[in-house]
Design a protein around this motif. Structure first.
Motif, PDB file in Angstrom:
ATOM      1  N   VAL A 176      37.607  34.732  34.935  1.00 40.15           N
ATOM      2  CA  VAL A 176      36.273  34.322  35.367  1.00 40.15           C
ATOM      3  C   VAL A 176      36.319  32.954  36.036  1.00 40.15           C
ATOM      4  O   VAL A 176      35.738  32.741  37.110  1.00 40.15           O
ATOM      5  CB  VAL A 176      35.300  34.313  34.166  1.00 40.15           C
ATOM      6  N   VAL A 177      37.037  32.011  35.419  1.00 44.15           N
ATOM      7  CA  VAL A 177      37.145  30.661  35.973  1.00 44.15           C
ATOM      8  C   VAL A 177      37.895  30.689  37.307  1.00 44.15           C
ATOM      9  O   VAL A 177      37.460  30.075  38.298  1.00 44.15           O
ATOM     10  CB  VAL A 177      37.845  29.729  34.963  1.00 44.15           C
ATOM     11  N   ALA A 178      39.012  31.404  37.342  1.00 48.66           N
ATOM     12  CA  ALA A 178      39.803  31.466  38.577  1.00 48.66           C
ATOM     13  C   ALA A 178      38.999  32.070  39.720  1.00 48.66           C
ATOM     14  O   ALA A 178      39.015  31.559  40.848  1.00 48.66           O
ATOM     15  CB  ALA A 178      41.082  32.270  38.332  1.00 48.66           C
ATOM     16  N   GLN A 179      38.287  33.145  39.431  1.00 49.43           N
ATOM     17  CA  GLN A 179      37.491  33.793  40.472  1.00 49.43           C
ATOM     18  C   GLN A 179      36.398  32.858  40.988  1.00 49.43           C
ATOM     19  O   GLN A 179      36.150  32.784  42.198  1.00 49.43           O
ATOM     20  CB  GLN A 179      36.879  35.079  39.928  1.00 49.43           C
ATOM     21  N   ALA A 180      35.751  32.132  40.075  1.00 49.12           N
ATOM     22  CA  ALA A 180      34.700  31.199  40.493  1.00 49.12           C
ATOM     23  C   ALA A 180      35.256  30.090  41.379  1.00 49.12           C
ATOM     24  O   ALA A 180      34.544  29.548  42.236  1.00 49.12           O
ATOM     25  CB  ALA A 180      34.017  30.601  39.268  1.00 49.12           C
ATOM     26  N   LEU A 181      36.540  29.761  41.191  1.00 47.01           N
ATOM     27  CA  LEU A 181      37.188  28.705  41.971  1.00 47.01           C
ATOM     28  C   LEU A 181      37.908  29.239  43.205  1.00 47.01           C
ATOM     29  O   LEU A 181      38.508  28.461  43.959  1.00 47.01           O
ATOM     30  CB  LEU A 181      38.194  27.960  41.088  1.00 47.01           C
ATOM     31  N   GLY A 182      37.877  30.558  43.391  1.00 47.35           N
ATOM     32  CA  GLY A 182      38.567  31.147  44.531  1.00 47.35           C
ATOM     33  C   GLY A 182      40.071  31.178  44.375  1.00 47.35           C
ATOM     34  O   GLY A 182      40.802  31.160  45.370  1.00 47.35           O
ATOM     35  N   ARG A 183      40.542  31.212  43.134  1.00 52.49           N
ATOM     36  CA  ARG A 183      41.978  31.256  42.869  1.00 52.49           C
ATOM     37  C   ARG A 183      42.383  32.621  42.306  1.00 52.49           C
ATOM     38  O   ARG A 183      41.538  33.399  41.862  1.00 52.49           O
ATOM     39  CB  ARG A 183      42.382  30.164  41.872  1.00 52.49           C
ATOM     40  N   ASP A 184      43.682  32.875  42.302  1.00 52.60           N
ATOM     41  CA  ASP A 184      44.253  34.091  41.726  1.00 52.60           C
ATOM     42  C   ASP A 184      44.958  33.700  40.434  1.00 52.60           C
ATOM     43  O   ASP A 184      45.917  32.923  40.463  1.00 52.60           O
ATOM     44  CB  ASP A 184      45.246  34.719  42.708  1.00 52.60           C
ATOM     45  N   LEU A 185      44.471  34.203  39.295  1.00 50.11           N
ATOM     46  CA  LEU A 185      45.047  33.808  38.012  1.00 50.11           C
ATOM     47  C   LEU A 185      46.528  34.169  37.931  1.00 50.11           C
ATOM     48  O   LEU A 185      47.309  33.471  37.267  1.00 50.11           O
ATOM     49  CB  LEU A 185      44.279  34.442  36.861  1.00 50.11           C
TER      50      LEU A 185
END
Length: 270
Positions: A176-185
């Motif tokens: 959830v955090v990665a997606q909100a930041l535009g990153r790929d976990l």
């Protein structure tokens, strides 16, 4: 005329979570326990499931999954990936819906669940707690606001018997955090640190895992800058919260014919 009660089957009937689910179903006025299933060789086979709770129910623990599902509307499964996949295949064959709280699936196993969801309706979530799923929405908001200058760490703790790490809930929080930041976990997640690791990559999301005793489930996401630290925490004091969330998911499935859903769909928070 009132609607017929929802016929609910429970797997892992003699386990800690299984007993909690059974107790919740027996207490729900709109549900009936249709089957209590356990693994072949379980010493609980043949017992009235109520003996685990100090009552008589007339439902006996069985390892005949097909027979149990044939008289059920929905299955609630919190077991192991290999067993859950077998159960879901039977659900798809028999037209039984399913609530899946099992964690530790491989990407290939998740793909198989997606295929099975074309034939029946499935709610799958690593954590059925209503509170945890509210926290996920809070994390999405926090991550978007704290998108610069904050290091992000996910810390989780569970009981000594948990077999997968990090927990499915911790991974979902990271996603959830990665997606909100535009990153790929998969690219920014750091799951182990040992020795001389060098300075922290500011774009990474770190994970720390604790296992011990009877901890039901603690999760904290930390946003740490040079000036302040924000922590969003959820602590479970009883497995009852997972059971009640599972029943909400089962009720949601009553109006679904097929598809793969999660608790955001159940709670209307997507």
């Amino acid at each position: 005329m009132s609607a017929a009660p929802l016929r609910v089957a429970i797997t892992g009937a003699s386990g800690r979570m299984g007993r909690m689910l059974i107790e919740a179903v027996l207490a729900a006025p709109d549900c009936v326990l249709s089957a209590a299933l356990d693994r072949p060789g379980s010493p609980a086979l043949g017992q009235d499931v109520g003996l685990l709770l100090g009552q008589q129910t007339g439902v006996h623990i069985s390892d005949d999954v097909r027979a149990g599902l044939s008289r059920s509307d929905v299955l609630i499964d919190f077991t192991r990936p290999e067993g859950t996949l077998q159960h879901l295949a039977l659900c798809a064959e028999l037209g039984v819906k399913a609530v899946v709280g099992t964690t530790g699936f491989t990407p290939e196993e998740k793909s198989e669940i997606t295929r099975l969801a074309q034939r029946t309706a499935i709610v799958m979530a690593p954590n059925m707690s209503v509170g945890v799923n509210v926290v996920l929405k809070l994390l999405e908001t926090a991550a978007r606001a704290l998108n610069e200058g904050y290091d992000i760490e996910v810390i989780e703790a569970h009981h000594r018997h948990k077999v997968d790490a990090p927990s499915g809930t911790a991974l979902q929080m990271g996603e959830v955090v990665a997606q909100a930041l535009g990153r790929d976990l998969k690219q920014c997640g750091v799951f182990a640190r040992e020795g001389v690791t060098g300075e922290r990559d500011p774009s990474s999301i770190g994970f720390a895992t604790i296992r011990g005793g009877s901890i039901i489930g603690d999760h904290t996401v930390m946003f740490a800058s040079m000036e302040e630290r924000i922590e969003i925490t959820h602590k479970s004091s009883s497995r009852a919260t997972y059971a009640q969330g599972s029943l909400r998911a089962a009720r949601f499935l009553a109006s679904q014919s097929s598809g793969l859903f999660d608790m955001s769909d159940v709670l209307g928070t997507r």
